[in-house]
Design an enzyme around this catalytic site. Structure first.
Site, mmCIF file in Angstrom:
data_model
loop_
_atom_site.group_PDB
_atom_site.id
_atom_site.type_symbol
_atom_site.label_atom_id
_atom_site.label_comp_id
_atom_site.label_asym_id
_atom_site.label_seq_id
_atom_site.Cartn_x
_atom_site.Cartn_y
_atom_site.Cartn_z
ATOM 1 N N TYR A 1 -9.145 5.388 7.796
ATOM 2 C CA TYR A 1 -9.318 5.698 9.220
ATOM 3 C C TYR A 1 -10.379 6.798 9.297
ATOM 4 O O TYR A 1 -10.249 7.818 8.602
ATOM 5 C CB TYR A 1 -8.018 6.251 9.822
ATOM 6 C CG TYR A 1 -6.905 5.233 9.994
ATOM 7 C CD1 TYR A 1 -6.100 4.850 8.926
ATOM 8 C CD2 TYR A 1 -6.647 4.677 11.251
ATOM 9 C CE1 TYR A 1 -5.074 3.935 9.103
ATOM 10 C CE2 TYR A 1 -5.618 3.751 11.431
ATOM 11 C CZ TYR A 1 -4.841 3.383 10.348
ATOM 12 O OH TYR A 1 -3.834 2.470 10.532
ATOM 13 N N PRO B 1 -3.810 0.151 19.013
ATOM 14 C CA PRO B 1 -3.538 -0.272 17.633
ATOM 15 C C PRO B 1 -3.696 0.816 16.562
ATOM 16 O O PRO B 1 -3.392 0.564 15.387
ATOM 17 C CB PRO B 1 -4.542 -1.408 17.397
ATOM 18 C CG PRO B 1 -5.598 -1.227 18.422
ATOM 19 C CD PRO B 1 -4.973 -0.547 19.586
ATOM 20 N N HIS C 1 0.849 -1.199 0.000
ATOM 21 C CA HIS C 1 0.000 0.000 0.000
ATOM 22 C C HIS C 1 0.882 1.245 0.000
ATOM 23 O O HIS C 1 1.787 1.362 0.815
ATOM 24 C CB HIS C 1 -0.909 0.018 1.246
ATOM 25 C CG HIS C 1 -2.063 -0.924 1.131
ATOM 26 N ND1 HIS C 1 -3.256 -0.715 1.773
ATOM 27 C CD2 HIS C 1 -2.215 -2.081 0.445
ATOM 28 C CE1 HIS C 1 -4.089 -1.689 1.475
ATOM 29 N NE2 HIS C 1 -3.483 -2.553 0.687
ATOM 30 N N TYR D 1 4.299 6.427 10.286
ATOM 31 C CA TYR D 1 3.445 5.293 9.899
ATOM 32 C C TYR D 1 4.239 4.228 9.152
ATOM 33 O O TYR D 1 4.087 3.040 9.420
ATOM 34 C CB TYR D 1 2.274 5.792 9.047
ATOM 35 C CG TYR D 1 1.147 4.796 8.946
ATOM 36 C CD1 TYR D 1 0.160 4.722 9.927
ATOM 37 C CD2 TYR D 1 1.071 3.911 7.871
ATOM 38 C CE1 TYR D 1 -0.876 3.800 9.839
ATOM 39 C CE2 TYR D 1 0.044 2.983 7.777
ATOM 40 C CZ TYR D 1 -0.922 2.931 8.757
ATOM 41 O OH TYR D 1 -1.945 2.009 8.672
ATOM 42 N N LYS E 1 1.447 -0.204 15.224
ATOM 43 C CA LYS E 1 2.864 -0.309 15.584
ATOM 44 C C LYS E 1 3.248 -1.562 16.382
ATOM 45 O O LYS E 1 4.432 -1.888 16.484
ATOM 46 C CB LYS E 1 3.279 0.922 16.414
ATOM 47 C CG LYS E 1 3.421 2.176 15.590
ATOM 48 C CD LYS E 1 4.702 2.175 14.780
ATOM 49 C CE LYS E 1 4.675 3.114 13.624
ATOM 50 N NZ LYS E 1 4.339 2.508 12.332
#
Ligand code: RFL
Ligand code: PHB
Length: 392
Positions: A200, A292, A72, A384, A296
């Site tokens: 998200y 979560p 991704h 990220y 990580k």
């Protein structure tokens, strides 16, 4: 029974350690309280950082991920009725992999067994002894018998509820923690993912996340109260919340399908330090937990193991203890950067009970900053995809 490194726990941390040590000729035995089928079926993390994926490939356990995993290059954040893309690749030059933790565990177990590695399933460690000397031992039960594994070092890779951390005298550990007033209800659905990338979402009804495990299977989460009973959540209620929170009139449509699995997970930030006492080394969830939202947890476990494997190899090859001595300090630098990021993502995206209007305005401003300013987006993206190993 005797080995060089006794490893408690066959999660990503314990299995990867055993695999990396083997490649440098160091012998280990992994003790796992659950069955092989159980650990291979346990649905957890889904996002693998660039560097963590490289580590799995270098360890000889990345071939199936490279074939079946999904690369991704970005993800989306939905709020206030609009979707915004974070271009991970454009901002950092790196990507992430979406590939289930249970698939990583399957691949590591297969690689270990193929090389003659020893993993004892249904072998529950009960006590770790002698960690202040140079001949520690792990007592465990297997085949209805009490057994002992003598070793040079013990790696406590037994997760948050394991026995390794409590084996360190409480007076020698500092604990830092934060509980959050919400949980995630997660489902796995037999439905083709409705988008190529994760979404998200922040919504007045709470956080939601759209993710996936394969081109056929969707993974979804909704924020819920921490003490909710899963039985209060009918399939219809779960889908209703997912539609409302994720779609927000943006054109994105969640695709429904039979729910294969569902469960509620509490959210917590936790660090126990130092991560070493005598000859016992803690790694992964045994030493630290993150909520979560930043994806990580497994990545930190892999980062700890890189440091630990190198320190053990240096000890056996050159007799040097400096890397072992620096283990905790080295790992905690990355751990705290990941704690900060996970806490920040969680704070920005969830609805906090009590509905504090000041906090909500700050959340709006955080989201504005990361979606409209490249500086904000870049900081989010760098964290990220994973901060580079050579800097932390
Ligand atoms: P694990 O995987 O918990 O493995 C520990 C193992 O130790 C065994 N064990 C024992 N064995 C023998 N004797 C005993 N006395 C024992 N006590 C325990 C257990 O059976 C188990 O097999 O720890 P490890 O290896 O440190 O790995 C950590 C990760 O599992 C965890 O951080 C991640 O799953 C967190 N996480 C995520 N991490 C990511 O990097 N990316 C993500 O996208 C992500 N999403 C998530 C997550 C965790 C979640 N849940 C369910 C907590 C999403 C969720 C919902
Ligand atoms: C998942 O796919 O399970 C997942 C993805 C991203 C997260 C957490 C979980 O932040």
């Amino acid at each position: 029974m005797r080995t060089q490194v006794g490893i408690v726990g066959a999660g990503p941390a314990g299995l990867l350690l055993s695999q990396l040590l083997h490649r440098d000729g160091i012998d280990s035995v992994v003790l796992e309280s659950r069955s092989r089928a159980y650990v291979e079926g346990r649905i957890r993390a889904g996002v693998i950082e660039h560097g963590a994926a490289q580590t799995l490939i270098e360890a000889g356990a990345g071939a199936r991920m490279q074939r079946e995993g999904m690369i991704h290059q970005g993800f989306e954040i939905a709020f206030a009725g609009a979707r915004h893309r974070i271009d991970l690749h454009g901002l950092t030059g790196r990507d992430i992999w979406v590939y289930g933790q249970h698939e990583v565990v399957k691949d590591l177990i297969a690689a270990r067994l193929e090389m003659g590695g020893q993993i004892l399933f249904e072998a529950e460690a009960g006590a770790i002894e002698g960690i202040e000397g140079d001949r520690p031992a792990i007592r465990f039960g297997a085949d209805d018998k009490d057994q002992v594994l003598d070793c040079d070092f013990v790696a406590g890779c037994d997760g948050f509820h394991g026995i390794a951390r409590p084996a360190i005298p409480a007076s020698r550990l500092s604990v830092f923690e934060r509980d959050y007033p919400f949980a995630w209800l997660g489902i796995l659905a037999d439905a083709k993912p409705a988008s190529h990338e994760l979404v998200y979402a922040r919504h007045d009804r709470g956080f939601a996340l759209f993710s996936m495990r394969s081109p056929e299977i969707t993974r979804l989460y909704v924020q819920c109260p921490p003490d909710d009973d899963i039985n209060e959540w009918s399939d219809a209620r779960i889908w209703d919340e997912l539609h409302v929170r994720l779609e927000q009139g943006t054109g994105f449509r969640v695709k429904e399908g039979p729910i294969l699995q569902k469960g509620i997970t509490g959210m917590r930030s936790f660090v126990a330090a130092p991560m070493r006492f005598g000859r016992l080394f803690l790694a992964g969830d045994a030493a630290h937990i993150v909520p979560p939202t930043g994806a990580k947890g497994m990545n930190l476990a892999i980062a700890d193991i890189r440091v630990l494997a190198r320190a053990l190899v240096t000890f056996y090859r050159e007799g040097r203890t400096d890397l072992l001595d620096a283990y905790s300090e080295t790992c905690l630098k990355r751990v705290w950067l990941a704690q900060r990021f996970s806490w920040w993502m969680t704070s920005m995206l969830h609805r906090f009970p009590g509905n504090d209007p000041f906090q909500e305005k700050v959340q709006d401003a955080e989201l504005d900053f990361v979606t409209r300013f490249e500086e904000g987006a870049r900081s989010l993206a760098e964290n990220y995809v994973g901060l580079p190993y050579d800097r932390v």
